[in-house]
Design a protein around this motif. Structure first.
Motif, PDB file in Angstrom:
ATOM      1  N   SER A 222     -91.915 -47.364 -42.727  1.00 35.00           N
ATOM      2  CA  SER A 222     -91.705 -46.460 -43.864  1.00 35.00           C
ATOM      3  C   SER A 222     -91.807 -45.004 -43.414  1.00 35.00           C
ATOM      4  O   SER A 222     -92.759 -44.638 -42.707  1.00 35.00           O
ATOM      5  CB  SER A 222     -92.740 -46.741 -44.953  1.00 35.00           C
ATOM      6  OG  SER A 222     -92.660 -45.762 -45.976  1.00 35.00           O
ATOM      7  N   PRO A 223     -90.860 -44.132 -43.796  1.00 36.66           N
ATOM      8  CA  PRO A 223     -90.939 -42.696 -43.445  1.00 36.66           C
ATOM      9  C   PRO A 223     -92.166 -42.011 -44.040  1.00 36.66           C
ATOM     10  O   PRO A 223     -92.524 -40.917 -43.602  1.00 36.66           O
ATOM     11  CB  PRO A 223     -89.645 -42.114 -44.033  1.00 36.66           C
ATOM     12  CG  PRO A 223     -88.749 -43.286 -44.255  1.00 36.66           C
ATOM     13  CD  PRO A 223     -89.638 -44.449 -44.537  1.00 36.66           C
ATOM     14  N   HIS A 224     -92.793 -42.641 -45.030  1.00 35.78           N
ATOM     15  CA  HIS A 224     -93.967 -42.037 -45.669  1.00 35.78           C
ATOM     16  C   HIS A 224     -95.065 -41.741 -44.661  1.00 35.78           C
ATOM     17  O   HIS A 224     -95.744 -40.702 -44.734  1.00 35.78           O
ATOM     18  CB  HIS A 224     -94.491 -42.979 -46.766  1.00 35.78           C
ATOM     19  CG  HIS A 224     -95.859 -42.616 -47.266  1.00 35.78           C
ATOM     20  ND1 HIS A 224     -96.093 -41.533 -48.093  1.00 35.78           N
ATOM     21  CD2 HIS A 224     -97.086 -43.180 -47.030  1.00 35.78           C
ATOM     22  CE1 HIS A 224     -97.384 -41.452 -48.361  1.00 35.78           C
ATOM     23  NE2 HIS A 224     -98.011 -42.454 -47.722  1.00 35.78           N
ATOM     24  N   TYR A 225     -95.217 -42.639 -43.676  1.00 37.55           N
ATOM     25  CA  TYR A 225     -96.337 -42.492 -42.751  1.00 37.55           C
ATOM     26  C   TYR A 225     -96.099 -41.378 -41.730  1.00 37.55           C
ATOM     27  O   TYR A 225     -97.045 -40.744 -41.269  1.00 37.55           O
ATOM     28  CB  TYR A 225     -96.597 -43.825 -42.050  1.00 37.55           C
ATOM     29  CG  TYR A 225     -97.144 -44.865 -43.005  1.00 37.55           C
ATOM     30  CD1 TYR A 225     -98.494 -44.874 -43.355  1.00 37.55           C
ATOM     31  CD2 TYR A 225     -96.301 -45.809 -43.579  1.00 37.55           C
ATOM     32  CE1 TYR A 225     -98.990 -45.809 -44.243  1.00 37.55           C
ATOM     33  CE2 TYR A 225     -96.784 -46.749 -44.467  1.00 37.55           C
ATOM     34  CZ  TYR A 225     -98.135 -46.745 -44.798  1.00 37.55           C
ATOM     35  OH  TYR A 225     -98.618 -47.674 -45.699  1.00 37.55           O
ATOM     36  N   ILE A 226     -94.855 -41.115 -41.342  1.00 31.71           N
ATOM     37  CA  ILE A 226     -94.617 -40.004 -40.418  1.00 31.71           C
ATOM     38  C   ILE A 226     -94.863 -38.678 -41.111  1.00 31.71           C
ATOM     39  O   ILE A 226     -95.369 -37.724 -40.511  1.00 31.71           O
ATOM     40  CB  ILE A 226     -93.186 -40.085 -39.827  1.00 31.71           C
ATOM     41  CG1 ILE A 226     -93.019 -39.053 -38.697  1.00 31.71           C
ATOM     42  CG2 ILE A 226     -92.131 -39.838 -40.891  1.00 31.71           C
ATOM     43  CD1 ILE A 226     -93.899 -39.286 -37.520  1.00 31.71           C
ATOM     44  N   ILE A 227     -94.530 -38.612 -42.409  1.00 34.22           N
ATOM     45  CA  ILE A 227     -94.816 -37.389 -43.174  1.00 34.22           C
ATOM     46  C   ILE A 227     -96.324 -37.187 -43.288  1.00 34.22           C
ATOM     47  O   ILE A 227     -96.845 -36.076 -43.100  1.00 34.22           O
ATOM     48  CB  ILE A 227     -94.157 -37.470 -44.562  1.00 34.22           C
ATOM     49  CG1 ILE A 227     -92.622 -37.546 -44.416  1.00 34.22           C
ATOM     50  CG2 ILE A 227     -94.544 -36.254 -45.409  1.00 34.22           C
ATOM     51  CD1 ILE A 227     -91.899 -37.776 -45.737  1.00 34.22           C
ATOM     52  N   THR A 228     -97.021 -38.277 -43.574  1.00 34.55           N
ATOM     53  CA  THR A 228     -98.492 -38.204 -43.661  1.00 34.55           C
ATOM     54  C   THR A 228     -99.096 -37.828 -42.317  1.00 34.55           C
ATOM     55  O   THR A 228    -100.062 -37.051 -42.248  1.00 34.55           O
ATOM     56  CB  THR A 228     -99.046 -39.558 -44.132  1.00 34.55           C
ATOM     57  OG1 THR A 228     -98.433 -39.933 -45.355  1.00 34.55           O
ATOM     58  CG2 THR A 228    -100.559 -39.480 -44.312  1.00 34.55           C
ATOM     59  N   PHE A 229     -98.511 -38.347 -41.253  1.00 30.26           N
ATOM     60  CA  PHE A 229     -99.009 -38.055 -39.905  1.00 30.26           C
ATOM     61  C   PHE A 229     -98.926 -36.554 -39.606  1.00 30.26           C
ATOM     62  O   PHE A 229     -99.902 -35.947 -39.156  1.00 30.26           O
ATOM     63  CB  PHE A 229     -98.191 -38.858 -38.885  1.00 30.26           C
ATOM     64  CG  PHE A 229     -98.474 -38.504 -37.461  1.00 30.26           C
ATOM     65  CD1 PHE A 229     -99.623 -38.951 -36.824  1.00 30.26           C
ATOM     66  CD2 PHE A 229     -97.585 -37.707 -36.732  1.00 30.26           C
ATOM     67  CE1 PHE A 229     -99.890 -38.617 -35.497  1.00 30.26           C
ATOM     68  CE2 PHE A 229     -97.833 -37.383 -35.416  1.00 30.26           C
ATOM     69  CZ  PHE A 229     -98.994 -37.834 -34.790  1.00 30.26           C
TER      70      PHE A 229
END
Length: 617
Positions: free
Chosen positions: A92-99
């Motif tokens: 999920s791209p959500h986790y790279i943004i969170t990272f």
């Protein structure tokens, strides 16, 4: 940068593969020195076997790569199921943004390491010359990409439960029972990957050499059947020495990885720019579309490249240094070559001067054909005046030969020869431009002379029936050129001559004996002996044309001599210090240590005449 990639890829591939022998418990627990020694032995063996070509071992390359991809896919899937199945949420791209939100600058710096997970996958697209674009997309989307994603997800799942195993995560994530099979497969895969980039380096050097941007080197074709399989001894040993220096100098795959990342990312960055030019000039697309493509991909690549450049002090400088050295070499060679060519261009012999000498050129014209090699496609080179003033006799048929490598991959055989006339017909002076693509193979098959004679004969016949090719014999001109195909040639009859002694020749017995000894010592380049004749029956031929063809046949039977200028390029006294450094030292060193033009053009040295000349540029 691609040549730099050819230095770094073998080093990091082999060093990474054999590093598994240091793993405690499953490996041999070797020391750093032992592992480095083993890596150096494998690298020396890899480069030492290059002269045999890839044809004998290429049949196992595909199985090795397929087994390697399926193996890492299986191990990655095992680690996901065994250690942390929830790792699939990482898609999920959500986790790279969170990272990036939590790490900020540190997350951006980490991209330099993430970059290594994609380097190497782009190398498969170098095979577009051998496979279709659809097959490459299919292989990448169905095989390569899924296997890599599953493998990296498996490593991440393993590390989520074993944080202390980060330095050796790959081998430690492999089950103990499969360690040695995976070690063997990984080592073989590293050899295949290294072989691919070494072959790519040979190919790009050959193409740069054909375009006049690299010093002349020896190019050996290792296969009689597979096109494009070449070996360049000088480049091979230079790559080996540089690879060993990188391996021994760093002794750490992390530092070598920094250099590797910069090299690969720079190649991608430049390739994107070149692709934008292809969209505009080759595909004829709108410039807005090209600009949009460039900005979108450059934005992504610039993030990775900027992160990789932060590793310059930590080993990344090697890639930049190698690229700088080769850029300087290529610039010096190209600069010196262009200066020499411009000097020839501005000091051509006046055709009025030649016409004033008359058909005999003021010297004795003896039987035979003289092939005068020059880089000029028009006019008569200044070195010809040295021939006329220093030689007491000259051949009665002169052909100014210009070999040109045009910026296209291949030139069709029927479009290879451009033939024209210099001065009026009684002078018996012709011009021949031989065109090769930068991927064409210029073989020493001994058939060049015969094709040239056939092309000139066809031109003479064509000139008689097409008035636009000829001009009044009383005017000073450098005649028009015509594309001559030797495939459909019917002007002369050709018959194989097995016994060359039966051909009447004006050569002395000593020269004939030397030729025979040369052929006996060099059977692999024995030239095809043929005899030309006018067809006994055919259309009525003009008397002047027939006489010219007969003289051409007699000149061929008398012998062919290759005439070249042995040139020295020097900077003028008034030149700047930098120019003197580039020309007198840099270009002179490269010219003396590269292959001679006669060898590069496959000219038999027994028939070669060289006249020295100094160029002041």
């Amino acid at each position: 940068m691609v040549i730099g990639d050819g230095v770094i890829t073998p080093a990091i591939s082999v060093m990474s593969a054999v590093s598994g022998l240091q793993i405690e418990g499953v490996g041999l627990e070797l020391t750093n020195g032992s592992v480095l020694l083993l890596a150096c032995v494998l690298l020396i063996g890899l480069f030492a076997l290059q002269h045999t070509g890839t044809q004998r071992v290429a049949i196992v390359f595909a199985p090795i790569v397929i087994i390697w991809l399926l193996s890492i896919f299986g191990i990655g899937l095992y680690n996901i199921i065994h250690w942390n199945p929830k790792i699939i949420y990482a898609l999920s791209p959500h986790y790279i943004i969170t990272f990036f939100r939590h790490t900020g600058k540190d997350g951006w710096l980490a991209l330099g390491g993430v970059l290594l997970s994609i380097t190497g996958t782009e190398a498969m697209f170098a095979d577009l010359g051998h496979f279709t674009a659809f097959s490459m997309r299919l292989a990448f989307a169905i095989v390569v990409y899924p296997c890599l994603v599953i493998q990296y997800m498996g490593q991440a799942a393993y590390l989520s439960k074993n944080v202390t195993s980060i330095p050796d995560s790959f081998y430690k994530s492999v089950p103990e029972a499969l360690f040695w099979p995976m070690f063997v497969i990984a080592t073989l895969a590293s050899v295949v990957g290294s072989q691919a980039i070494i072959s790519a380096t040979f190919s790009i050097v050959k193409q740069c050499n054909a375009l006049g941007c690299f010093p002349r080197v020896k190019i050996v074709h290792t296969s009689k059947h597979m096109f494009g399989q070449i070996y360049i001894p000088e480049i091979n040993w230079i790559l080996m020495v540089l690879t060993l220096l990188v391996a021994v100098g760093f002794q750490d795959t992390t530092l070598v990885g920094h250099a590797y990342g910069i090299a690969c990312m720079t190649v991608m960055f430049i390739t994107t720019f070149l692709m934008a030019l292809v969209i505009i000039f080759v595909w004829q697309k709108n410039i807005i579309f090209s600009t949009t493509f460039l900005i979108f991909f450059w934005f992504i690549e610039a993030i990775f490249l900027s992160s990789a450049l932060t590793k310059v002090p930590q080993g990344g400088w090697v890639s930049l240094l190698i690229a700088l050295v080769f850029i300087i070499i290529m610039y010096i060679w190209h600069y010196g070559t262009r200066k020499k060519y411009n000097n020839d261009l501005h000091n051509k012999v006046s055709l009025k001067w030649l016409l004033g000498l008359g058909p005999t050129l003021g010297i004795v014209r003896v039987p035979g054909i003289g092939l005068i090699y020059s880089e000029l496609a028009t006019g008569v080179p200044s070195i010809f005046s040295h021939f006329v003033t220093n030689l007491p006799a000259f051949h009665n048929v002169l052909v100014f030969v210009c070999v040109k490598h045009v910026p296209v991959p291949f030139v069709l055989p029927e479009e290879r020869f451009l033939i024209g006339r210099i001065c009026p017909r009684p002078y018996r002076m012709y011009r021949c431009i031989v065109r090769y693509g930068y991927k064409d193979i210029q073989r020493d098959d001994g058939n060049f002379e015969n094709q040239l004679i056939q092309s000139i004969a066809e031109f003479i016949q064509m000139e008689a029936v097409e008035p636009q090719l000829s001009t009044s014999e009383n005017t000073s001109f450098d005649g028009r050129m015509a594309v001559i195909s030797t495939r459909s040639n019917a002007t002369l009859m050709v018959s194989d001559q097995l016994d060359s002694s039966s051909i009447q020749s004006s050569k002395s017995l000593m020269l004939q004996r030397l030729r025979s000894e040369f052929d006996d010592e060099n059977p692999q380049i024995r030239r095809r002996q043929v005899r030309f004749q006018l067809p006994p029956a055919g259309p009525v031929m003009d008397a002047a044309v027939k006489d010219e063809l007969l003289q051409l046949i007699q000149a061929k039977e008398a012998g062919v001599a290759y005439i070249m200028g042995h040139s020295y390029v020097k900077a003028r006294r008034s030149s700047s210090y930098l120019k003197k450094l580039v020309i007198d030292i840099g270009y002179s060193f490269l010219r003396k240590n590269c292959r001679g033009p006669a060898v590069a053009l496959h000219i038999p040295h027994i028939s070669l005449i060289e006249v020295g000349m100094i160029y002041y540029v």
